[in-house]
Write a protein that holds these residues in place. Structure first.
Motif, PDB file in Angstrom:
ATOM      1  N   GLY A  23       4.238   2.122   2.328  1.00 25.47           N
ATOM      2  CA  GLY A  23       4.724   0.889   2.938  1.00 25.47           C
ATOM      3  C   GLY A  23       3.569   0.092   3.522  1.00 25.47           C
ATOM      4  N   SER A  24       3.669  -1.223   3.459  1.00 23.47           N
ATOM      5  CA  SER A  24       2.606  -2.075   4.000  1.00 23.47           C
ATOM      6  C   SER A  24       3.172  -3.435   4.378  1.00 23.47           C
ATOM      7  CB  SER A  24       1.488  -2.253   2.964  1.00 23.47           C
ATOM      8  OG  SER A  24       0.501  -3.153   3.434  1.00 23.47           O
ATOM      9  N   THR A  25       2.560  -4.049   5.375  1.00 25.74           N
ATOM     10  CA  THR A  25       2.877  -5.449   5.643  1.00 25.74           C
ATOM     11  C   THR A  25       2.243  -6.310   4.552  1.00 25.74           C
ATOM     12  OG1 THR A  25       0.899  -5.911   6.957  1.00 25.74           O
ATOM     13  CG2 THR A  25       2.804  -4.979   8.133  1.00 25.74           C
ATOM     14  N   ASN A  26       2.739  -7.544   4.399  1.00 24.28           N
ATOM     15  CA  ASN A  26       2.213  -8.450   3.382  1.00 24.28           C
ATOM     16  C   ASN A  26       0.707  -8.639   3.497  1.00 24.28           C
ATOM     17  OD1 ASN A  26       4.182  -9.523   1.534  1.00 24.28           O
ATOM     18  ND2 ASN A  26       5.203 -10.437   3.284  1.00 24.28           N
ATOM     19  N   THR A  27       0.239  -8.938   4.707  1.00 26.98           N
ATOM     20  CA  THR A  27      -1.163  -9.305   4.874  1.00 26.98           C
ATOM     21  C   THR A  27      -2.093  -8.122   4.652  1.00 26.98           C
ATOM     22  OG1 THR A  27      -0.524 -11.032   6.438  1.00 26.98           O
ATOM     23  CG2 THR A  27      -2.830 -10.382   6.435  1.00 26.98           C
ATOM     24  N   THR A  34       0.546  10.387 -10.945  1.00 25.65           N
ATOM     25  CA  THR A  34       1.150  10.081  -9.651  1.00 25.65           C
ATOM     26  C   THR A  34       2.033   8.843  -9.747  1.00 25.65           C
ATOM     27  OG1 THR A  34      -0.749  11.014  -8.477  1.00 25.65           O
ATOM     28  CG2 THR A  34       0.692   9.545  -7.236  1.00 25.65           C
ATOM     29  N   ARG A  35       3.241   8.976  -9.282  1.00 25.13           N
ATOM     30  CA  ARG A  35       4.171   7.846  -9.217  1.00 25.13           C
ATOM     31  C   ARG A  35       4.046   7.175  -7.850  1.00 25.13           C
ATOM     32  NH1 ARG A  35       9.254   7.232  -6.920  1.00 25.13           N
ATOM     33  NH2 ARG A  35      10.579   5.640  -7.891  1.00 25.13           N
ATOM     34  N   LEU A  36       3.871   5.859  -7.852  1.00 26.74           N
ATOM     35  CA  LEU A  36       3.766   5.108  -6.604  1.00 26.74           C
ATOM     36  C   LEU A  36       5.017   4.267  -6.389  1.00 26.74           C
ATOM     37  CD1 LEU A  36       0.075   3.779  -6.763  1.00 26.74           C
ATOM     38  CD2 LEU A  36       0.932   5.869  -5.681  1.00 26.74           C
ATOM     39  N   ASN A  37       5.551   4.339  -5.200  1.00 27.65           N
ATOM     40  CA  ASN A  37       6.670   3.487  -4.789  1.00 27.65           C
ATOM     41  C   ASN A  37       6.177   2.659  -3.607  1.00 27.65           C
ATOM     42  OD1 ASN A  37       9.008   2.257  -4.006  1.00 27.65           O
ATOM     43  ND2 ASN A  37      10.207   4.133  -3.776  1.00 27.65           N
ATOM     44  N   ILE A  38       6.003   1.357  -3.795  1.00 23.96           N
ATOM     45  CA  ILE A  38       5.372   0.497  -2.787  1.00 23.96           C
ATOM     46  C   ILE A  38       6.425  -0.412  -2.168  1.00 23.96           C
ATOM     47  CG2 ILE A  38       3.597  -1.252  -2.371  1.00 23.96           C
ATOM     48  CD1 ILE A  38       2.148  -0.136  -4.867  1.00 23.96           C
ATOM     49  N   VAL A  39       6.498  -0.415  -0.851  1.00 26.89           N
ATOM     50  CA  VAL A  39       7.449  -1.241  -0.110  1.00 26.89           C
ATOM     51  C   VAL A  39       6.660  -2.210   0.768  1.00 26.89           C
ATOM     52  CG1 VAL A  39       9.289  -1.241   1.611  1.00 26.89           C
ATOM     53  CG2 VAL A  39       9.187   0.577  -0.097  1.00 26.89           C
ATOM     54  N   ILE A  40       6.974  -3.489   0.690  1.00 23.20           N
ATOM     55  CA  ILE A  40       6.349  -4.501   1.546  1.00 23.20           C
ATOM     56  C   ILE A  40       7.353  -4.907   2.618  1.00 23.20           C
ATOM     57  CG2 ILE A  40       5.197  -6.741   1.622  1.00 23.20           C
ATOM     58  CD1 ILE A  40       3.755  -4.655  -0.069  1.00 23.20           C
ATOM     59  N   GLY A  41       6.951  -4.833   3.888  1.00 22.46           N
ATOM     60  CA  GLY A  41       7.883  -5.162   4.961  1.00 22.46           C
ATOM     61  C   GLY A  41       7.157  -5.421   6.265  1.00 22.46           C
ATOM     62  N   MET A  69      11.173   3.515   8.598  1.00 22.04           N
ATOM     63  CA  MET A  69      11.275   4.195   7.311  1.00 22.04           C
ATOM     64  C   MET A  69      10.425   5.466   7.303  1.00 22.04           C
ATOM     65  SD  MET A  69      11.216   0.930   4.697  1.00 22.04           S
ATOM     66  CE  MET A  69      11.505   1.939   3.222  1.00 22.04           C
ATOM     67  N   LEU A  70       9.263   5.409   7.958  1.00 23.09           N
ATOM     68  CA  LEU A  70       8.406   6.593   8.045  1.00 23.09           C
ATOM     69  C   LEU A  70       9.110   7.683   8.846  1.00 23.09           C
ATOM     70  CD1 LEU A  70       5.484   7.215   7.039  1.00 23.09           C
ATOM     71  CD2 LEU A  70       4.715   6.725   9.360  1.00 23.09           C
ATOM     72  N   THR A 109      11.556   8.126   4.412  1.00 24.84           N
ATOM     73  CA  THR A 109      11.682   7.389   3.157  1.00 24.84           C
ATOM     74  C   THR A 109      10.330   6.785   2.765  1.00 24.84           C
ATOM     75  OG1 THR A 109      12.417   5.398   4.337  1.00 24.84           O
ATOM     76  CG2 THR A 109      14.122   6.869   3.491  1.00 24.84           C
ATOM     77  N   LEU A 110       9.318   6.959   3.606  1.00 27.02           N
ATOM     78  CA  LEU A 110       7.939   6.620   3.281  1.00 27.02           C
ATOM     79  C   LEU A 110       7.052   7.819   3.605  1.00 27.02           C
ATOM     80  CD1 LEU A 110       7.420   2.995   4.713  1.00 27.02           C
ATOM     81  CD2 LEU A 110       7.748   3.645   2.319  1.00 27.02           C
TER      82      LEU A 110
END
Length: 285
Positions: free
Chosen positions: A95-99, A119-126, A134-135, A139-140
């Motif tokens: 997970g990461s913020t936009n900036t 490795t499968r990556l699931n990236i969430v921007i929020g 979420m952590l 779920t992260l």
């Protein structure tokens, strides 16, 4: 309480209309009504206030809204995790913020993904607080946040520090030798509401209350086309604008009688198999 019922509840809470909800779900309106009634019976609380003119959530419904989202996220995350086990050696949820993503992660994650096909990556921007939740919900596996957060089972470390630069297009040379704080209100400043701890408030306080900005936007990277086109001035992270400055597309403006605090971002992690190589690649990049 099943996922269809929870999805129906979330959509009805958003649309506040049984007919529109039924149409989007491709079910009969009676199905929507029955699902909500069954959910209310299971919880023992009314979730909606119904009247001829409007539909709105009750206080209990408002509280349940966040739990419903989290239950669905956990269910989806579990299904994805189990399905990925037969195709990939590791599965990492980031997970990461936009900036932070724009400044520090996008290129590094592309490089890592290409060099680690196992490795499968699931990236969430929020937003930072949503990512922290979420952590906590597992779920992260890791999150990049402007909010430092440490709790049992979660490690927090400084990931990067960024300088904010006042930039404009090269043709705007009036303040090429520098700008005073009092002169900021006289320039066409393009405003982005940075989620950078106290830094966002510091920048906002450089301007009087109610100041009319010619442009406001909620993601800093989206300012680049306006700035490069000559629209005005803005503070942006050096990691976003450095390439444009090097290519002569943007001009940094020196600050003569004031400075902007640096911006720190943090890495929050839960120990998970396969993450060490990714963390090493991100830090080295």
């Amino acid at each position: 309480m099943n996922t269809d019922t929870l999805q129906t509840f979330l959509l009805l809470a958003e649309l506040k209309n049984y007919t529109h909800t039924a149409n989007q779900l491709f079910v009969a309106q009676s199905t929507v009504s029955n699902r909500i009634q069954e959910l209310e019976a299971e919880l023992g609380k009314p979730l909606f206030v119904r009247s001829r003119k409007q539909l709105r959530l009750t206080e209990q419904g408002e509280r349940f809204l966040a739990y419903a989202r989290r239950i669905l996220e956990l269910t989806q995350s579990a299904a994805e995790e189990l399905n990925s086990m037969s195709h990939y050696r590791f599965s990492l949820r980031i997970g990461s913020t936009n900036t932070i993503y724009d400044c520090h992660l996008s290129r590094r994650l592309v490089d890592y993904s290409l060099s680690h096909p196992e490795t499968r990556l699931n990236i969430v921007i929020g937003h930072s607080h949503a990512l922290i939740q979420m952590l906590q919900d597992h779920t992260l596996d890791m999150a990049f946040s402007y909010v430092p957060y440490a709790k049992k089972g979660i490690e927090c470390s400084l990931f990067a520090t960024d300088e904010l630069l006042l930039v404009t297009a090269p043709q705007n040379r009036e303040y090429g030798q520098g700008i005073l704080r009092r002169e900021l209100t006289g320039i066409p400043y393009l405003y982005c509401d940075f989620p950078f701890q106290e830094v966002g408030s510091y920048i906002r306080d450089l301007f009087p209350a109610g100041h009319a900005f010619p442009l406001e936007i909620d993601r800093s990277a989206n300012l680049l086309p306006f700035l490069c086109g000559g629209k005005g001035y803005s503070f942006l992270p050096a990691s976003i604008v450095r390439d444009s400055i090097d290519r002569g597309m943007l001009l940094p403006i020196p600050l003569l009688d004031f400075s902007i605090p640096p911006v720190s971002c943090y890495l929050l992690t839960c120990g998970v198999a396969g993450s060490d190589s990714l963390l090493a690649a991100l830090r080295e990049g």
